[in-house]
Design a protein around this motif. Structure first.
Motif, PDB file in Angstrom:
ATOM      1  N   ASP A  24       0.823  -1.205   0.000  1.00 56.67           N
ATOM      2  CA  ASP A  24       0.000   0.000   0.000  1.00 56.67           C
ATOM      3  C   ASP A  24       0.859   1.258   0.000  1.00 56.67           C
ATOM      4  N   GLY A  28      -0.254   1.473  -3.437  1.00 55.48           N
ATOM      5  CA  GLY A  28      -1.663   1.256  -3.132  1.00 55.48           C
ATOM      6  C   GLY A  28      -2.078  -0.172  -3.448  1.00 55.48           C
ATOM      7  N   THR A  62      -1.079   3.316   6.365  1.00 50.42           N
ATOM      8  CA  THR A  62      -1.251   4.463   5.482  1.00 50.42           C
ATOM      9  C   THR A  62      -0.723   5.734   6.127  1.00 50.42           C
TER      10      THR A  62
END
Length: 262
Positions: A24, A28, A62
């Motif tokens: 990620d 992503g 994230t």
């Protein structure tokens, strides 16, 4: 709601969380690994709890990646936050429509878009390439377009379906704002953090987060996210491009399986 989770199951989920955080952070699409891992490892758990737990884990990786990119790359934070706030609003709207949409109708359309994107990336080597010439600030028109497409549009998609949101953000930001892929990846992490915050607040209020699973997974996801961001910054756009191609192919295969093989 409590569940008895074996130590072996928890360790496997932590490894999956670390790998998802790494993927990620680079380009992503970490949810392609983490969410199926939770579904397979916790078959007795209601889907709402799996989704809530997944968001509680994903936001850590994230956020870590966003911080790493912000410290080491020259990102336009003002633009990133504006797009992020629009994405948060879009994801809330998408969630409201999710119950009434047949995902089997949308999957073929998404696959077609992804295949077109894959062809574009493969046959346009200059797309998202870093340049030695200082980039000009994006025009107001391009910023507004990014807010509409990468913010409201992809945010809506994230609330509606979700798979590949980070990848779509990278592609949209690189295409609309003419960012190199490393800057687009960093900006996408800020935007994705905004959408994750909104979703996590909703799941927490509803009480659909298994914190005894989410917290240890979050530690591994955070480590994976920070490591992936550092590797992307160190190795540059060529590395990100390679990972992007692999993730897009995997996303197409996953959607195809959901459509015709499940």
């Amino acid at each position: 709601m409590t569940h008895d989770i074996s130590l072996t199951t928890l360790l496997v989920l932590c490894v999956a969380a670390a790998a998802a955080g790494w993927i990620d952070a680079v380009v992503g699409g970490g949810g392609l690994l983490q969410l199926p891992a939770l579904l397979v490892a916790l078959p007795q758990v209601a889907p709402a709890y799996v989704l809530g737990t997944n968001k509680a884990v994903a936001i850590c990786g994230t956020s870590a990646a966003a911080v790493a990119y912000t410290r080491r790359a020259a990102l336009d934070l003002r633009t990133a936050v504006r797009i992020g706030l629009a994405a948060m609003a879009g994801s809330l709207g998408g969630a409201l429509f999710a119950a009434g949409i047949d995902s089997s109708v949308l999957r073929p359309l998404i696959m077609a878009v992804l295949l077109a994107v894959l062809a574009f990336v493969l046959f346009r080597p200059s797309f998202g390439a870093a340049t030695t010439v200082p980039a000009l600030p994006p025009s107001r028109r391009r910023v507004l377009a990014a807010i509409g497409v990468a913010g409201l549009g992809i945010g809506f998609y994230d609330g509606l379906i979700g798979p590949g949101t980070g990848t779509f953000l990278v592609l949209a930001l690189a295409g609309i704002l003419r960012m190199d892929l490393v800057s687009a990846s960093g900006t996408s992490k800020i935007v994705n953090t905004c959408t994750n915050v909104g979703a996590l607040v909703t799941f927490t209020v509803q009480g659909t987060v298994l914190w005894q699973v989410a917290l240890p997974m979050a530690v591994f996801n955070l480590a994976g996210g920070a490591t992936g961001a550092r590797m992307a910054l160190k190795r540059g756009t060529g590395f990100v491009r390679g990972v992007l191609v692999v993730v897009v192919v995997c996303l197409v295969c996953k959607l195809a399986y959901d459509q015709w093989g499940g």
